[in-house]
Design a protein around this motif. Structure first.
Motif, short mmCIF file in Angstrom:
data_model
loop_
_atom_site.label_atom_id
_atom_site.label_comp_id
_atom_site.label_asym_id
_atom_site.label_seq_id
_atom_site.Cartn_x
_atom_site.Cartn_y
_atom_site.Cartn_z
N ASN A 110 -34.19 12.52 -75.49
CA ASN A 110 -35.31 13.23 -75.17
C ASN A 110 -35.13 14.13 -73.65
OD1 ASN A 110 -34.88 10.83 -73.38
ND2 ASN A 110 -37.17 10.26 -73.47
N PHE A 111 -33.67 14.01 -73.20
CA PHE A 111 -33.27 14.69 -71.93
C PHE A 111 -34.27 14.43 -70.69
CE2 PHE A 111 -32.58 17.51 -75.72
CZ PHE A 111 -31.28 17.15 -75.82
N SER A 112 -34.39 13.18 -70.47
CA SER A 112 -35.34 12.89 -69.47
C SER A 112 -34.64 12.28 -68.17
CB SER A 112 -36.34 11.51 -69.96
OG SER A 112 -35.34 10.52 -70.24
N LYS A 113 -33.24 12.40 -68.23
CA LYS A 113 -32.53 11.97 -66.95
C LYS A 113 -31.29 12.51 -66.81
CE LYS A 113 -31.02 7.82 -69.60
NZ LYS A 113 -30.68 6.49 -69.72
N ILE A 114 -30.60 12.59 -65.47
CA ILE A 114 -29.44 13.34 -65.10
C ILE A 114 -28.92 12.31 -64.38
CG2 ILE A 114 -30.07 15.59 -65.70
CD1 ILE A 114 -30.52 16.11 -62.71
N ARG A 115 -27.48 12.53 -64.31
CA ARG A 115 -26.67 11.78 -62.93
C ARG A 115 -26.76 12.30 -61.91
NH1 ARG A 115 -24.85 6.76 -65.13
NH2 ARG A 115 -23.78 7.20 -67.07
N LEU A 116 -26.63 11.21 -60.75
CA LEU A 116 -26.68 11.53 -59.39
C LEU A 116 -25.70 12.47 -58.92
CD1 LEU A 116 -27.87 10.72 -56.45
CD2 LEU A 116 -26.31 9.09 -56.51
N ARG A 117 -24.63 12.70 -59.45
CA ARG A 117 -23.66 13.59 -59.17
C ARG A 117 -24.14 15.06 -59.64
NH1 ARG A 117 -20.77 10.34 -62.97
NH2 ARG A 117 -20.91 11.25 -64.97
N ASP A 118 -24.99 15.32 -60.70
CA ASP A 118 -25.54 16.34 -61.09
C ASP A 118 -26.70 16.86 -60.20
OD1 ASP A 118 -23.79 16.35 -63.40
OD2 ASP A 118 -25.14 14.84 -64.36
N LEU A 119 -27.23 16.05 -59.63
CA LEU A 119 -28.60 16.35 -58.85
C LEU A 119 -27.84 16.81 -57.43
CD1 LEU A 119 -31.61 15.91 -58.61
CD2 LEU A 119 -31.19 13.52 -57.51
N LYS A 120 -26.80 16.16 -57.07
CA LYS A 120 -26.10 16.72 -55.80
C LYS A 120 -25.55 18.13 -55.99
CE LYS A 120 -24.84 12.14 -53.72
NZ LYS A 120 -23.89 11.33 -53.37
N GLU A 121 -25.22 18.27 -57.15
CA GLU A 121 -24.32 19.75 -57.54
C GLU A 121 -25.63 20.70 -57.72
OE1 GLU A 121 -22.46 19.46 -61.25
OE2 GLU A 121 -20.75 18.21 -60.28
N LEU A 122 -26.64 20.44 -58.13
CA LEU A 122 -28.07 21.24 -58.13
C LEU A 122 -28.33 21.31 -56.63
CD1 LEU A 122 -30.17 22.62 -59.48
CD2 LEU A 122 -31.34 20.64 -59.79
N ARG A 123 -28.16 20.47 -55.72
CA ARG A 123 -28.77 20.84 -54.46
C ARG A 123 -28.02 21.65 -53.66
NH1 ARG A 123 -28.26 20.53 -49.56
NH2 ARG A 123 -30.10 19.83 -47.95
N ASN A 124 -26.62 21.64 -53.90
CA ASN A 124 -25.60 22.59 -53.55
C ASN A 124 -25.94 24.01 -53.92
OD1 ASN A 124 -24.32 20.45 -51.97
ND2 ASN A 124 -23.00 20.31 -53.89
N VAL A 125 -26.31 24.35 -55.05
CA VAL A 125 -26.40 25.40 -55.73
C VAL A 125 -27.88 25.86 -54.93
CG1 VAL A 125 -27.20 26.95 -57.82
CG2 VAL A 125 -25.48 25.09 -57.85
N VAL A 126 -28.89 25.41 -54.94
CA VAL A 126 -30.00 25.70 -54.27
C VAL A 126 -30.03 26.15 -52.86
CG1 VAL A 126 -32.49 24.98 -53.68
CG2 VAL A 126 -31.45 24.16 -55.93
#
Length: 570
Positions: A110-126
């Motif tokens: 159901n694509f309801s969660k991601i990893r912490l490292r993905d969250l940090k990568e997204l923050r760097n992009v933003v």
């Protein structure tokens, strides 16, 4: 450093009121860690006592705020109070970005969660996107009260990283459930600064309605009853604003109406009445919300005075006191409002130059009561000049708010009385065998823990019912393991199973790619074979391996050959 880490674990377990299973750390002479079996620490008690306290849910202290339930409730309320304010656009982008990552990496069905490292990568992009944004434009928007969407998004991502690190540690492999985060850690606010406060929103709604009325009737509809022709535009706007207040308050004096000899004007009046009711609901609901916040402390003081701490006092005496207090509030407001109306009307009528109507004290009181009750018989002559009209514009608004507040207070009085009856009945209970039997399930151990007492008390007080419990327990049953608990080990097993599924999916995709490549090569060889075959072989459907063809292969030999290659390869 190793000694400090080991000490930190033991201090954390000893200072907590809960049971902790931590690794037993031994430090050798060479300052090396040696991790032994987990050890249960509960303050200075033995492991057996810790298990007993943990399983029984007994109180660790009788001080207010020290129980498990109070700590849990306080933590959840604190989290709700400290939610991050974001606009709907920021929340939508945050959710879509996380879902896009979950889909790209196929973390779960159901694509309801991601990893912490993905969250940090997204923050760097933003963050890089924020560096490219024009600083002058962002500063101008902040000065006008408009929030920076990139800053709000960065704030959400920082809070999300903090939440995951608190829950799963700092190893970088923790799961982040972004849908739960948007519900429990963020709140949606309007992008427009003047729509965030309920009082300001109510005032702006009323102002827009009052500006809309003269524009609509004087320039669009051109109704000469609502906007009469006179020597100045001031009188037209004054009459139209007075008509707006009369319509909004539902008083309806009948001295100013739309033209009834014109169908277009009648239709315009119908549309205007609908708009007026929508404005009334929106504006006064926001005003009621703000007034509830303002008088919240006053209501708490009233209830504390009514309830008191005397358990020997009869319940009906407290109910009578509460009823008298609420009705006294309504009566006092009614008297003050009518007092203002009577004296103001007498002063205006006495000192107004253009006045074709004379009112005595009783007629002024008659008019004030008609207005504050929003009845408006329409039997009074109200041929006044500008002074009385201007006063009525604001007085009608107060009268409408008074009626709405009175009706709401009378409606909530019955609920307050029922809540008081239930609370007093529950608060008078003393320790007895009947209390123990009532607050426990059918198969019990003659002991009431804090969780059983809380749930049973909420049901008795009418705060919770069986229909509220069933969906919650259905959710619990779906999350609980075979032992009947929701355990952290289940999360780890779920993560491991997800990794195995992902490996199987990757292996299956690799097999599909190999099959497609074999099919392409086999298809090319089959086409060569069909082209090189004779007409007799095609009609008979003979094959190079000597096996007999299927019945329909005599007329469709080439089709059968191609299809058989696809089937065999897959």
């Amino acid at each position: 450093l190793n000694k400090e880490c080991a000490t930190m674990w033991k201090v954390r377990a000893a200072s907590s009121k809960r049971k902790h299973s931590i690794p037993k750390v031994e430090i050798s002479s060479s300052n090396e860690f040696q991790v032994m079996e987990p050890e249960t620490l509960y303050n200075d008690s033995s492991p057996q006592e810790a298990d007993l306290v943990f399983d029984d849910h007994r109180l660790s202290s009788k001080e207010r705020g020290a129980s498990e339930i109070e700590q849990l409730t306080s933590r959840i309320e604190e989290r709700s109070a400290n939610r991050i304010s974001t606009t709907a656009k920021v929340g939508k982008r945050f959710t879509k970005s996380c879902r896009k990552i979950a889909k790209a990496k196929a973390y779960c069905s159901n694509f309801s969660k991601i990893r912490l490292r993905d969250l940090k990568e997204l923050r760097n992009v933003v963050e890089e996107e924020g560096h490219r944004a024009p600083k002058f434009w962002v500063d101008c928007c902040k000065m006008l009260g408009f929030p920076s969407e990139l800053e709000q998004l960065l704030l959400c991502l920082d809070r999300a990283i903090e939440v995951v690190q608190e829950q799963d540690g700092f190893d970088g492999n923790g799961w982040f459930y972004y849908q739960d985060f948007t519900v429990y850690y963020t709140r949606i606010e309007s992008r427009w600064p003047w729509l965030r406060n309920s009082t300001v929103f109510s005032a702006l709604s009323m102002l827009c309605f009052y500006l809309f009325t003269p524009i609509f009737f004087c320039f669009i509809v051109r109704d000469r009853n609502v906007c009469p022709i006179s020597g100045s535009n001031y009188y037209e706007w004054e009459t139209s604003l007075y008509f707006a207040s009369v319509t909004l308050s539902t008083v309806g004096y009948g001295d100013v109406t739309v033209e009834l000899n014109n169908s277009w004007h009648i239709l315009s009046g119908i549309i205007y009445m609908i708009i007026c009711n929508v404005t009334l609901i929106v504006a006064f609901s926001s005003a009621a919300e703000s007034s509830t916040t303002i008088f919240k402390d006053f209501d708490k003081w009233i209830l504390s005075w009514v309830w008191g701490n005397n358990k020997s006092e009869l319940v009906h005496n407290k109910i009578r006191r509460l009823t008298f207090l609420r009705l006294s509030q309504i009566l006092f407001t009614f008297i003050i409002l009518n007092f203002i109306g009577v004296f103001a009307s007498q002063i205006i009528v006495a000192y107004q130059e253009e006045n074709n109507t004379s009112w005595g004290w009783m007629k002024s009181l008659y008019w004030a009561v008609q207005t504050t009750t929003t009845i408006g018989y329409g039997d009074l002559e109200m041929d006044f000049g500008g002074g009385m009209r201007i006063f009525q514009i604001f007085y009608l608004i107060l009268a409408t708010y008074f009626v709405g507040n009175t009706l709401g207070g009378l409606a909530s009085l019955k609920d307050e009385i029922n809540d008081m009856k239930a609370f007093e009945t529950w608060n008078r209970r003393e320790l007895s065998r009947g209390l123990i039997d009532e607050l426990q399930p059918y198969h019990h151990d003659d002991k009431i823990d804090q969780y059983e007492f809380l749930v049973a008390s909420l049901v008795i007080l009418g705060k919770m019912s069986y229909s509220d419990v069933v969906p919650i327990m259905d959710k619990y049953r779906s999350l609980a393991c075979e032992e009947g608990f929701i355990k952290a080990e289940e999360v780890e097993e779920s993560d491991q199973e997800l990794g195995n599924c992902k490996q199987r999916d990757m292996g299956f995709e690799q097999q599909i790619e190999e099959s497609i490549s074999r099919t392409k090569s086999g298809l090319m060889s089959n086409v060569t074979f069909v082209q090189g075959s004779s007409a007799e072989q095609e009609m008979t459907g003979s094959r190079a391996d000597g096996l007999p063809p299927p019945p329909d292969a005599q007329t469709h030999g080439s089709v059968f050959s191609v299809t058989s290659i696809y089937a065999s390869s897959f």
